[in-house]
Design an enzyme around this catalytic site. Structure first.
Site, PDB file in Angstrom:
ATOM      1  N   GLU A   1      -3.543  11.248   6.976  1.00 17.86           N
ATOM      2  CA  GLU A   1      -4.300  12.103   7.894  1.00 17.86           C
ATOM      3  C   GLU A   1      -5.564  11.453   8.444  1.00 17.86           C
ATOM      4  OE1 GLU A   1      -1.420  14.181   5.650  1.00 17.86           O
ATOM      5  OE2 GLU A   1      -3.195  13.234   4.774  1.00 17.86           O
TER       6      GLU A   1
ATOM      7  N   THR B   1       8.702   3.864  -4.989  1.00 14.56           N
ATOM      8  CA  THR B   1       9.483   3.799  -3.749  1.00 14.56           C
ATOM      9  C   THR B   1       8.713   3.012  -2.696  1.00 14.56           C
ATOM     10  OG1 THR B   1       8.527   5.793  -2.783  1.00 14.56           O
ATOM     11  CG2 THR B   1      10.397   6.090  -4.288  1.00 14.56           C
TER      12      THR B   1
ATOM     13  N   HIS C   1       7.356   4.272  -0.129  1.00 11.14           N
ATOM     14  CA  HIS C   1       6.501   5.246   0.534  1.00 11.14           C
ATOM     15  C   HIS C   1       5.185   4.613   1.012  1.00 11.14           C
ATOM     16  CE1 HIS C   1       4.777   9.224   1.305  1.00 11.14           C
ATOM     17  NE2 HIS C   1       3.712   8.863   0.605  1.00 11.14           N
TER      18      HIS C   1
END
Length: 158
Positions: free
Chosen positions: A67, A95, A97
């Site tokens: 964000e 992962t 990510h």
């Protein structure tokens, strides 16, 4: 790793401009908050040390590093803001990510800076683990928040 060769808090201020009338926005991710608060304190104290006024430093928080782009844009759109410093931590997990988040944040912050023609600084740690993050948030490699504030001051001199 490049940081192992450099302390993030080492810099020279010889060519700094007068920032006493400049306004800075700090956008700080709440995810990994104890680390991002430390980065923010480093940035804040560095700005004050070099002449920024407390009333000209604005802090906004966002939920996480992803964000930061929108948080930066919301500050950068204000004409009176001269530079935006974005601070976050992305720690590699099990992962991929972290790769997606890191890329999106870097691209988003670059886009905001180009859109508003003002410095938008990437003060985001991208580390393998929490220990590495602390090493770069006031630990053995200095404080990335200090480096981000120094970068903002340098960029205002262009």
């Amino acid at each position: 790793m490049a940081t192992s060769l450099k302390n993030l808090s080492d810099y020279t201020s010889d060519q700094f401009i007068d920032i006493s009338d400049k306004r800075f926005g700090l956008v700080v991710a709440e995810w990994n908050r104890t680390i991002t608060d430390t980065l923010c304190q480093g940035a804040y104290e560095t700005l004050l040390k070099h002449g920024a006024k407390e009333e000209n430093i604005y802090r906004n928080t966002v939920p996480g590093s992803f964000e930061l782009g929108l948080g930066a844009q919301l500050l950068a759109q204000h004409e009176e803001i001269d530079a935006v410093i974005c601070l976050g931590v992305i720690i590699k997990g099990e992962t991929r990510h972290d790769e997606f988040i890191s890329h999106a944040v870097a691209q988003g912050l670059m886009n905001v800076g180009l859109k508003f023609n003002k410095p938008v600084i990437f003060g985001v740690l991208t580390t393998e683990n929490e220990e590495q993050a602390w090493d770069r948030a006031g630990g053995k490699h200095g404080n990335k928040g200090v480096e981000a504030a120094v970068t903002a001051i340098h960029m205002l001199g262009f």
